[in-house]
Each structure stands twice: as structure tokens, then as C-alpha cells.
Motif scaffolding. Structure first.
Motif, short mmCIF file in Angstrom:
data_model
loop_
_atom_site.label_atom_id
_atom_site.label_comp_id
_atom_site.label_asym_id
_atom_site.label_seq_id
_atom_site.Cartn_x
_atom_site.Cartn_y
_atom_site.Cartn_z
N LYS A 162 48.75 16.79 -1.89
CA LYS A 162 50.00 17.50 -2.18
C LYS A 162 49.81 18.43 -3.38
CE LYS A 162 51.81 14.39 0.67
NZ LYS A 162 52.07 14.67 2.09
N THR A 163 50.65 19.46 -3.45
CA THR A 163 50.69 20.32 -4.63
C THR A 163 51.62 19.68 -5.64
OG1 THR A 163 50.33 22.33 -3.34
CG2 THR A 163 51.35 22.59 -5.52
N VAL A 164 51.13 19.45 -6.86
CA VAL A 164 51.95 18.78 -7.88
C VAL A 164 52.06 19.66 -9.12
CG1 VAL A 164 51.31 16.47 -7.07
CG2 VAL A 164 50.01 17.52 -8.93
N VAL A 165 53.23 19.64 -9.72
CA VAL A 165 53.50 20.36 -10.98
C VAL A 165 54.24 19.40 -11.89
CG1 VAL A 165 54.69 22.30 -12.08
CG2 VAL A 165 53.66 22.59 -9.81
N GLY A 166 53.82 19.33 -13.16
CA GLY A 166 54.48 18.43 -14.11
C GLY A 166 54.71 19.10 -15.45
N TYR A 167 55.78 18.65 -16.13
CA TYR A 167 56.10 19.15 -17.48
C TYR A 167 56.20 17.96 -18.43
CZ TYR A 167 57.39 23.75 -15.62
OH TYR A 167 57.38 24.99 -15.01
N ASP A 168 55.63 18.10 -19.63
CA ASP A 168 55.76 17.06 -20.65
C ASP A 168 55.44 17.65 -22.03
OD1 ASP A 168 55.95 13.82 -20.56
OD2 ASP A 168 54.81 14.47 -22.31
N PRO A 169 56.16 17.20 -23.08
CA PRO A 169 55.90 17.74 -24.42
C PRO A 169 54.66 17.15 -25.10
CG PRO A 169 57.71 16.16 -24.49
CD PRO A 169 57.38 16.36 -23.05
N ASP A 170 54.07 16.07 -24.54
CA ASP A 170 52.90 15.46 -25.17
C ASP A 170 51.65 16.21 -24.73
OD1 ASP A 170 50.71 13.79 -25.93
OD2 ASP A 170 52.04 12.06 -26.00
N LEU A 171 51.14 17.07 -25.61
CA LEU A 171 50.04 17.95 -25.27
C LEU A 171 48.74 17.21 -24.96
CD1 LEU A 171 52.13 19.90 -26.52
CD2 LEU A 171 50.24 21.15 -27.55
N ARG A 172 48.53 16.06 -25.59
CA ARG A 172 47.31 15.28 -25.32
C ARG A 172 47.30 14.78 -23.88
NH1 ARG A 172 47.44 10.82 -26.90
NH2 ARG A 172 49.69 10.70 -27.17
N LEU A 173 48.47 14.27 -23.46
CA LEU A 173 48.54 13.68 -22.13
C LEU A 173 48.47 14.74 -21.04
CD1 LEU A 173 51.24 10.90 -22.68
CD2 LEU A 173 48.75 10.68 -22.71
N THR A 174 49.16 15.87 -21.23
CA THR A 174 49.10 16.91 -20.20
C THR A 174 47.69 17.49 -20.10
OG1 THR A 174 49.93 18.50 -21.84
CG2 THR A 174 51.54 17.56 -20.31
N ALA A 175 47.00 17.59 -21.23
CA ALA A 175 45.62 18.10 -21.21
C ALA A 175 44.72 17.17 -20.40
CB ALA A 175 45.09 18.25 -22.64
N TYR A 176 44.93 15.86 -20.56
CA TYR A 176 44.10 14.92 -19.79
C TYR A 176 44.39 15.04 -18.31
CZ TYR A 176 41.44 10.91 -18.40
OH TYR A 176 40.50 10.11 -17.79
N GLY A 177 45.68 15.14 -17.95
CA GLY A 177 46.03 15.29 -16.54
C GLY A 177 45.45 16.55 -15.93
N ARG A 178 45.42 17.63 -16.72
CA ARG A 178 44.82 18.88 -16.21
C ARG A 178 43.33 18.71 -15.97
NH1 ARG A 178 48.53 21.28 -19.84
NH2 ARG A 178 46.96 21.39 -21.50
N SER A 179 42.68 17.86 -16.77
CA SER A 179 41.23 17.64 -16.58
C SER A 179 40.94 16.95 -15.26
CB SER A 179 40.67 16.81 -17.74
OG SER A 179 41.05 15.44 -17.63
N LEU A 180 41.98 16.33 -14.66
CA LEU A 180 41.81 15.69 -13.36
C LEU A 180 42.26 16.60 -12.22
CD1 LEU A 180 43.09 12.10 -14.24
CD2 LEU A 180 40.74 12.95 -14.22
N GLY A 181 42.57 17.86 -12.55
CA GLY A 181 42.88 18.84 -11.52
C GLY A 181 44.35 19.06 -11.23
N MET A 182 45.23 18.40 -11.98
CA MET A 182 46.67 18.57 -11.74
C MET A 182 47.23 19.70 -12.58
SD MET A 182 48.02 14.60 -11.50
CE MET A 182 47.10 14.02 -12.93
N ASP A 183 48.29 20.33 -12.07
CA ASP A 183 48.96 21.42 -12.77
C ASP A 183 50.03 20.83 -13.68
OD1 ASP A 183 50.25 23.68 -13.65
OD2 ASP A 183 50.89 24.38 -11.67
#
Length: 331
Positions: A162-183
Motif C-alpha cells: 500500500k501507499t502510506v503517508v504519515g505525519y509526526d512532530p518527532d523528527l527522530r522517529l519519522t527519520a527512522y521510518g523513512r529509512s525503511l521506505g515509508m513516506d
């Protein structure tokens, strides 16, 4: 601040000398002390707004939260919605989330690695299972999550193509999720961002929002035709001191959550009243109708709160005679 009624009398809810029942580290205790210093000195901005239903008549529940942060919890005498009032202003909340939240609430997630990520994904299997049981997942192509953290709720959808998009203010956590290929994107939901999502997830974020009604209306505009909204929040039917938290602006019961959803143009299609949390799926309706018992919710919730207050007073009495620890050890 004046209230038309006070529902509780147990020391747990009102006494500044009552010891927190939480097992706090010295670091966490220092965070609570700093928050209370800032609240006492008015260095943290507070705001007292009407209830989401428009009423300004409240009954007091507690002067302290589970960690002994000094902030009032009240219940609306019109609709029965539990809330913090006054609550942290947006600027004060920004300081709290940037400097205190992770240390106080997520001490094990001050850093993130694959093992912790996989553990979080495993803990959230119930969310994916509930959605799978109530929606034809094959028709879901695009998934949006507001308050996505590291993306552990989104990952099963991402892994299934599936195409996934997420928003969160915790920059550390979003950066890790992006490293797994998620937007995953930093910050709050962009009202001007793309839409047409088949599923929008609000998991343990709705109770934190300053404007849940406005956010939900924005979310509805992001839905594709026949899209659904998933909301997971603490369940106020399981009222206890542990559910009162400075981070939560609102504490919804099944009835008050449905009332907010109806106000945004949604109707419930599935609900699971987990203890102490609840899950609900909603779809868009052209003619949503409020539950017929909505005006009785204050009285129903008052009975639940009063029962817990009696329990806390009994516990305090047993503790005074040295019996509480013995009873707990037996149980």
C-alpha cells in the motif's frame, strides 16, 4: 477556577502531598517538578476554553494527574466529555512535547533501532487485525496516519504494497521510518496536502489535539469515496487516576467520541471497547445522527467517576492501617 460541582474527594485526586502511584525514575520525577514549577510561576501558558459542545459548565474531577502534574481535569455537565481545563496553550504544549514528553511517557524510546521498531509493530497487531476484520483491505490503496511516530502502524500496510503517508512532530522517529521506505513527514497534517486516502488512522493522537473537531473535518476532506477513519483512544468508561494525563486534552467515552465524529460528518461502522482503550471505524454520512442518549452521558460518567472515587478512599483507608500492601500481595 470555580466549578458548579466537585465529583471526587479522595486524596489521590486533590492532595499535593499524595505520592504518585507510578514507578517514576529520578529523571521523570525531575521532569514533573520542572513542569509544576513552570505552572506555579505561570511560565507555561494555560487556556480555559468552552467544551467542544459549547458549554462552559463543568464539574471538577481532579487537581493532579497520574504523575502529579498540577493541572485540573473536569467533566462537561452538558455532554459528559472529560477534559483538561485550563489546558496547556499551543506554545506551552510545543515546549512540553519537545522537552518533556519522550522522557516522561516514552523513556524506552529515547533512541530507536530495528528491534524496538519491530517490537512496536508487534504490539500494534491488534489495530491491523481490527481494520482487516471490518474493511475489505484489498480495496485499500492509500493510507494516511496523523501522529504516526516511527510508522509502526503503517508498516504492515507498507509491507503489503500500500501507499502510506504519515505525519509526526518527532523528527527522530519519522527519520527512522523513512529509512525503511515509508513516506513519513515532519510536523502536523498539512491541510493543503494531497487527499484521496482509503483509510486515515488516528491512533492515540486524538486525545492530544487542541482542535479534534477541526482536525477530524480536515481528515474527512482527505478521504477517497467510501474511505474510512480509524480512531483509537483511551476509554473513559475505564475511569481511574491513571487515565488523567497532562498530555491529554480530552478523555473520550464511546458516546462522546461518537458525538464528535457525528459532528464531523461520520457514522460508526465498527467499535471494539478494549480495556483500557477503544477502537472505532467511521465512514462518511450525508445525514449523521447523534446518539439518542447523548444528553444523559454526564450522569452516566458521573456514576463511574464516583465509584472510582470511593475505591480510592477505601484504598487510602487500608493504606493508613498498613493493610493495602498485604492485600495487594495476596491478590
Amino acid at each position: 477556577m470555580n466549578y458548579s460541582a466537585v465529583l471526587t474527594h479522595a486524596a489521590a485526586f486533590h492532595d499535593p502531598n499524595f505520592r504518585s502511584q507510578e514507578s517514576l525514575s529520578n529523571t521523570q520525577k525531575a521532569v514533573v517538578e520542572e513542569i509544576n514549577r513552570k505552572l506555579d510561576s505561570k511560565a507555561l501558558g494555560l487556556e480555559a476554553l468552552p467544551c467542544l459542545c459549547g458549554s462552559e459548565e463543568f464539574a471538577l474531577i481532579a487537581r493532579f494527574d497520574r504523575y502529579r502534574n498540577r493541572l485540573d481535569s473536569v467533566i462537561c455537565r452538558k455532554c459528559g466529555l472529560i477534559q483538561s481545563r485550563p489546558r496547556l496553550s499551543k506554545n506551552a504544549a510545543k515546549w512540553f512535547y519537545e522537552t518533556c514528553y519522550t522522557t516522561l511517557y516514552r523513556p524506552s524510546k529515547t533512541d530507536i533501532d530495528r528491534a524496538k521498531f519491530d517490537e512496536a509493530v508487534n504490539l500494534k497487531k491488534g489495530l491491523f487485525k481490527f481494520i482487516h476484520q471490518n474493511i475489505d483491505v484489498d480495496r485499500i490503496r492509500r493510507v494516511l496516519e496523523v501522529g504516526c511516530a516511527g510508522g509502526w502502524n503503517l508498516y504492515p500496510f507498507h509491507a503489503s504494497g500500500k501507499t502510506v503517508v504519515g505525519y509526526d512532530p518527532d523528527l527522530r522517529l519519522t527519520a527512522y521510518g523513512r529509512s525503511l521506505g515509508m513516506d513519513l513527514r515532519d510536523g502536523d497534517l498539512d491541510v493543503n496536502s494531497e487527499g484521496n486516502f482509503d483509510l486515515v488512522i488516528l491512533s492515540h493522537v486524538f486525545e492530544h489535539l487542541h482542535d479534534p473537531v477541526g482536525t477530524l473535518k480536515t481528515v474527512v476532506r482527505k478521504l477517497a469515496p467510501n474511505g474510512c477513519v480509524y480512531i483509537e483512544v483511551p476509554n473513559a468508561d475505564q475511569f481511574c487516576l491513571g487515565g488523567l494525563q497532562i498530555a491529554h486534552n480530552y478523555w473520550f467515552s464511546p458516546q462522546t467520541l461518537d458525538g464528535i465524529a457525528v459532528g464531523a460528518g461520520l457514522v460508526p461502522i465498527a467499535t471494539s471497547l478494549n480495556v483500557p482503550h477503544m477502537r472505532a471505524l467511521y465512514s462518511v454520512s450525508k445525514d449523521p445522527v447523534l446518539p439518542s442518549d447523548a444528553n444523559l452521558e454526564y450522569h452516566r460518567m458521573s456514576r463511574i467517576i464516583l465509584a472510582n472515587d470511593r475505591k480510592e478512599r477505601i484504598k487510602a483507608l487500608l493504606d493508613r492501617f498498613g493493610l493495602l500492601k498485604f492485600i495487594r500481595s495476596v491478590l
